[in-house]
Write a protein that holds these residues in place. Sequence first.
Motif, PDB file in Angstrom:
ATOM      1  N   LEU A  68       8.437   6.236   1.223  1.00 11.24           N
ATOM      2  CA  LEU A  68       7.395   7.911   0.894  1.00 11.24           C
ATOM      3  C   LEU A  68       7.722   8.625   0.870  1.00 11.24           C
ATOM      4  CD1 LEU A  68       4.522   7.920  -0.102  1.00 11.24           C
ATOM      5  CD2 LEU A  68       3.713   7.460   1.852  1.00 11.24           C
ATOM      6  N   GLY A  69       8.242   9.252   2.404  1.00 14.94           N
ATOM      7  CA  GLY A  69       8.556  10.667   2.699  1.00 14.94           C
ATOM      8  C   GLY A  69       9.399  11.380   2.443  1.00 14.94           C
ATOM      9  N   SER A 101      14.130  -1.153   4.783  1.00 17.05           N
ATOM     10  CA  SER A 101      12.636  -1.469   4.582  1.00 17.05           C
ATOM     11  C   SER A 101      11.694  -0.941   5.541  1.00 17.05           C
ATOM     12  CB  SER A 101      12.146  -2.983   5.596  1.00 17.05           C
ATOM     13  OG  SER A 101      12.477  -3.153   7.191  1.00 17.05           O
ATOM     14  N   HIS A 102      12.153   0.140   5.967  1.00 16.93           N
ATOM     15  CA  HIS A 102      11.542   1.396   6.279  1.00 16.93           C
ATOM     16  C   HIS A 102      10.352   2.326   5.547  1.00 16.93           C
ATOM     17  CE1 HIS A 102      14.953   0.787   9.185  1.00 16.93           C
ATOM     18  NE2 HIS A 102      14.086   1.020  10.422  1.00 16.93           N
ATOM     19  N   ARG A 116       0.952  -1.416   0.194  1.00 13.13           N
ATOM     20  CA  ARG A 116      -0.059   0.270  -0.451  1.00 13.13           C
ATOM     21  C   ARG A 116       0.703   0.908  -0.132  1.00 13.13           C
ATOM     22  NH1 ARG A 116      -2.004   3.521   3.668  1.00 13.13           N
ATOM     23  NH2 ARG A 116      -4.101   4.554   3.286  1.00 13.13           N
ATOM     24  N   LEU A 117       1.708   1.643   0.840  1.00 19.02           N
ATOM     25  CA  LEU A 117       2.446   2.272   0.820  1.00 19.02           C
ATOM     26  C   LEU A 117       3.568   2.848  -0.529  1.00 19.02           C
ATOM     27  CD1 LEU A 117       4.188   2.297   4.626  1.00 19.02           C
ATOM     28  CD2 LEU A 117       2.451   3.289   3.419  1.00 19.02           C
ATOM     29  N   SER A 165      16.849   3.663  -7.072  1.00 22.46           N
ATOM     30  CA  SER A 165      17.484   2.814  -7.629  1.00 22.46           C
ATOM     31  C   SER A 165      18.881   2.526  -6.661  1.00 22.46           C
ATOM     32  CB  SER A 165      18.968   3.748  -8.832  1.00 22.46           C
ATOM     33  OG  SER A 165      17.944   4.317  -9.338  1.00 22.46           O
ATOM     34  N   VAL A 166      19.138   2.208  -4.980  1.00 20.96           N
ATOM     35  CA  VAL A 166      20.028   2.067  -4.681  1.00 20.96           C
ATOM     36  C   VAL A 166      19.247   0.732  -3.657  1.00 20.96           C
ATOM     37  CG1 VAL A 166      22.090   3.332  -3.135  1.00 20.96           C
ATOM     38  CG2 VAL A 166      21.084   3.949  -5.032  1.00 20.96           C
ATOM     39  N   ASN A 167      20.332  -0.370  -3.454  1.00 15.80           N
ATOM     40  CA  ASN A 167      19.181  -1.096  -2.956  1.00 15.80           C
ATOM     41  C   ASN A 167      20.690  -1.515  -1.012  1.00 15.80           C
ATOM     42  OD1 ASN A 167      21.514  -2.371  -3.177  1.00 15.80           O
ATOM     43  ND2 ASN A 167      20.424  -4.356  -4.788  1.00 15.80           N
TER      44      ASN A 167
END
Length: 218
Positions: free
Chosen positions: A117-118, A111-112, A12-13, A59-61
């Motif tokens: 989204l912020g 995983s934040h 959802r996010l 683009s950065v994991n």
Amino acid sequence: MSEVADDRPDDRLWALAHAERAALAEDLAHLSPEQWRHGTLCGEWDVEEVVAHLTAAASVNQWQWLRSMLGARFRPDVHNRRRLDEHRGRTPAETLDRFRAVVTSTTAPSSHTPAYLGEVVVHAQDIRRPLGVTRTPDVDALTPVAEFYARRDFTVDSRKRVAGLGLRADDGPFRAGDGPLVTGSTLALVMVMAGRAAYLDELDGPGVVTLRERVAGV
């Protein structure tokens, strides 16, 4: 309001983040060459640099982020500058194309998800407000960001800024904290928690004096 079919929180996010990226890309498509060079609420970065930063962020994991931070000797400003330069195109049009290519990305260093989204909603307003673009992010997208910012410091010192204050959105369900009250739109609360002083005048309540002092001290 955004229509999100999947009930899993992260899905959802991410869907909300994708919608906000797409909305920003639509706004950017109408900019003149001069507007791409316009200042933003994001320090010394102009519009194109903020867009390139958003592309880099999508683009950065985790391992790429760690390697980049190691190479920057854990100096976030150096890391951000290098990744920004990597994802900026030769022209604003190319920079926009690169941003469009990551609109639906779910790549992130951790995983934040509310934090990422912020990043989208805050940096979109960093661009829009100085340009006089009046689009406002969806309250559905802003509320989880506000909740995340109020409960912890992550990419910004948001929790420290509002410690001991009571926050109440007047356009949505966001409520957090106890103490001297600060009220306003969810957008204004998010942006001030992110340290954007330009939004302080949109807030009301006895807690605004304290909040203004804290933002000025950053």
